[in-house]
Design a protein around this motif. Sequence first.
Motif, PDB file in Angstrom:
ATOM      1  N   UNK A 222     -13.627   9.240 -10.644  1.00 21.36           N
ATOM      2  CA  UNK A 222     -14.294  10.274  -9.843  1.00 21.36           C
ATOM      3  C   UNK A 222     -15.764   9.947  -9.654  1.00 21.36           C
ATOM      4  N   UNK A 223     -16.385   9.465 -10.752  1.00 22.37           N
ATOM      5  CA  UNK A 223     -17.789   9.044 -10.679  1.00 22.37           C
ATOM      6  C   UNK A 223     -17.783   7.522 -10.616  1.00 22.37           C
ATOM      7  N   UNK A 224     -18.531   6.920  -9.681  1.00 22.46           N
ATOM      8  CA  UNK A 224     -18.557   5.444  -9.622  1.00 22.46           C
ATOM      9  C   UNK A 224     -18.960   4.857 -10.984  1.00 22.46           C
ATOM     10  N   UNK A 225     -18.301   3.787 -11.388  1.00 24.29           N
ATOM     11  CA  UNK A 225     -18.532   3.197 -12.712  1.00 24.29           C
ATOM     12  C   UNK A 225     -20.009   2.952 -12.982  1.00 24.29           C
ATOM     13  N   UNK A 226     -20.703   2.356 -11.999  1.00 28.59           N
ATOM     14  CA  UNK A 226     -22.101   1.984 -12.228  1.00 28.59           C
ATOM     15  C   UNK A 226     -22.956   3.226 -12.504  1.00 28.59           C
ATOM     16  N   UNK A 227     -22.618   4.324 -11.849  1.00 33.32           N
ATOM     17  CA  UNK A 227     -23.338   5.578 -12.058  1.00 33.32           C
ATOM     18  C   UNK A 227     -22.973   6.185 -13.418  1.00 33.32           C
ATOM     19  N   UNK A 228     -21.690   6.105 -13.745  1.00 35.67           N
ATOM     20  CA  UNK A 228     -21.209   6.631 -15.036  1.00 35.67           C
ATOM     21  C   UNK A 228     -21.953   5.942 -16.193  1.00 35.67           C
ATOM     22  N   UNK A 229     -22.092   4.626 -16.096  1.00 34.11           N
ATOM     23  CA  UNK A 229     -22.743   3.859 -17.162  1.00 34.11           C
ATOM     24  C   UNK A 229     -24.216   4.233 -17.289  1.00 34.11           C
ATOM     25  N   UNK A 269     -21.061  -4.359 -10.779  1.00 36.70           N
ATOM     26  CA  UNK A 269     -22.065  -4.278 -11.852  1.00 36.70           C
ATOM     27  C   UNK A 269     -23.097  -5.406 -11.798  1.00 36.70           C
ATOM     28  N   UNK A 270     -22.993  -6.261 -10.771  1.00 35.20           N
ATOM     29  CA  UNK A 270     -23.866  -7.425 -10.697  1.00 35.20           C
ATOM     30  C   UNK A 270     -25.354  -7.057 -10.798  1.00 35.20           C
ATOM     31  N   UNK A 271     -25.742  -6.013 -10.093  1.00 35.56           N
ATOM     32  CA  UNK A 271     -27.153  -5.640 -10.053  1.00 35.56           C
ATOM     33  C   UNK A 271     -27.663  -5.220 -11.438  1.00 35.56           C
ATOM     34  N   UNK A 272     -26.895  -4.371 -12.129  1.00 33.26           N
ATOM     35  CA  UNK A 272     -27.312  -3.911 -13.460  1.00 33.26           C
ATOM     36  C   UNK A 272     -27.371  -5.066 -14.462  1.00 33.26           C
ATOM     37  N   UNK A 273     -26.425  -6.003 -14.349  1.00 30.48           N
ATOM     38  CA  UNK A 273     -26.404  -7.148 -15.262  1.00 30.48           C
ATOM     39  C   UNK A 273     -27.583  -8.080 -14.963  1.00 30.48           C
ATOM     40  N   UNK A 274     -27.812  -8.340 -13.673  1.00 31.72           N
ATOM     41  CA  UNK A 274     -28.909  -9.245 -13.287  1.00 31.72           C
ATOM     42  C   UNK A 274     -30.261  -8.675 -13.705  1.00 31.72           C
ATOM     43  N   UNK A 275     -30.367  -7.342 -13.671  1.00 32.70           N
ATOM     44  CA  UNK A 275     -31.637  -6.702 -14.040  1.00 32.70           C
ATOM     45  C   UNK A 275     -31.814  -6.617 -15.555  1.00 32.70           C
ATOM     46  N   UNK A 305     -22.955 -15.768 -13.494  1.00 34.27           N
ATOM     47  CA  UNK A 305     -23.402 -14.481 -12.961  1.00 34.27           C
ATOM     48  C   UNK A 305     -23.804 -13.503 -14.069  1.00 34.27           C
ATOM     49  N   UNK A 306     -23.796 -13.973 -15.319  1.00 33.99           N
ATOM     50  CA  UNK A 306     -24.304 -13.160 -16.420  1.00 33.99           C
ATOM     51  C   UNK A 306     -23.250 -12.325 -17.126  1.00 33.99           C
ATOM     52  N   UNK A 307     -21.968 -12.520 -16.782  1.00 26.49           N
ATOM     53  CA  UNK A 307     -20.881 -11.767 -17.417  1.00 26.49           C
ATOM     54  C   UNK A 307     -20.260 -12.609 -18.533  1.00 26.49           C
ATOM     55  N   UNK A 308     -19.630 -11.936 -19.501  1.00 26.28           N
ATOM     56  CA  UNK A 308     -19.176 -12.652 -20.688  1.00 26.28           C
ATOM     57  C   UNK A 308     -17.708 -12.377 -21.001  1.00 26.28           C
ATOM     58  N   UNK A 309     -17.066 -13.390 -21.576  1.00 24.60           N
ATOM     59  CA  UNK A 309     -15.685 -13.272 -22.060  1.00 24.60           C
ATOM     60  C   UNK A 309     -15.773 -12.884 -23.535  1.00 24.60           C
ATOM     61  N   UNK A 310     -15.180 -11.754 -23.887  1.00 29.38           N
ATOM     62  CA  UNK A 310     -15.214 -11.333 -25.291  1.00 29.38           C
ATOM     63  C   UNK A 310     -14.289 -12.239 -26.102  1.00 29.38           C
ATOM     64  N   UNK A 311     -14.745 -12.665 -27.276  1.00 33.05           N
ATOM     65  CA  UNK A 311     -13.911 -13.520 -28.127  1.00 33.05           C
ATOM     66  C   UNK A 311     -13.581 -12.828 -29.429  1.00 33.05           C
ATOM     67  N   UNK A 312     -12.387 -13.065 -29.940  1.00 32.64           N
ATOM     68  CA  UNK A 312     -11.991 -12.552 -31.254  1.00 32.64           C
ATOM     69  C   UNK A 312     -13.027 -13.011 -32.277  1.00 32.64           C
TER      70      UNK A 312
END
Length: 318
Positions: A222-229, A269-275, A305-312
């Motif tokens: 209902x609320x865009x993810x980027x706004x929710x965060x 989420x690119x903008x929030x991550x880049x910032x 692009x600044x995103x990460x793969x979570x590892x065990x």
Amino acid sequence: MVFLAAATCLTGCMSHVPGEMTEKSAIRPRLRVLGTAQDGGFPHAACSCDRCELARRDPGTERLVASLALIDTDGRVFLVDATPDIRRQLDRLRDLKPGAGRVNRAPVDGVFLTHAHLGHYTGLGFLGFEAIHTKEIPIYATSRMASFLTDNGPWSQLVEFRNILPVTLTPGEPLALDEQLSVTAFRVPHRDEFTDTVGFLFAGPTRRVFYVPDTDGWQHWKIPLEEWLDRHRVNILIVDGTFFSMDELPGRDVSAIGHPLMIDTIERLQEQVAAGRLRVFFTHFNHSNPVLDADGERRRQIEARGFEVLDDGLELAL
Ligand SMILES: [Zn+2]
Ligand SMILES: [Zn+2]
Ligand SMILES: [Zn+2]
């Protein structure tokens, strides 16, 4: 003097700061990653695709089913989801919960559950009479999830034998574990056949981490993810990375997938991550997901692009 974490670091422990290993700081609240695979595991049950076969040959690349441990300021340990891999996941907590030469009937101090799909709650069976036979382990869940456990076998037997004690969480209301740490469940859209589905916001003294391993695509929020965060001041998002793109699902309709595609999450989420305002880790990987290839092109692209793969094994300070 307790040096709990010093000798037991799994890969990539981010919260271990040299010189801070005093008795007090050794139990800084944190999350420990216990698994990052979709419900079917990696290698996936009964799959002989190249990626799964490679993971069988090189157990260093396997991933357990998505789960976290939450460690609080008093050193209490809570599981976030109880997966089919729970036996091995409890082994990965033995530095925090050492046994006394026999079965530890309190291997964790509680369990938070997101929803009733195979990979997220069926490990609860090991808390029962046939295995660990725990005593009144609190199970934190929504009222619908708690009722599902109480009203349906075999889970109802765990309640009847007092192996587990369902505790109802009200979505949106923080549960304080101690003065510095709280957990809040938030409803998320998902295929809710048996129970509703939640993500958890873990709020510690320095960071707020939102964990949402399973959700429908962002168009259903209902609320865009980027706004929710932004609204919830989230610093770190650990998010459903089941599928990278539609390439993994030939002939399927994107609106019927039931998960956000990683490429869509990245765009959003690119903008929030880049910032530098947000750190994003993907988890809950299906065996078809090309980011599982450590040296693969897709992995390089998302990391660029600044995103990460979570590892065990990774730890994140809260
Ligand atoms: Zn799942
Ligand atoms: Zn496979
Ligand atoms: Zn699910």
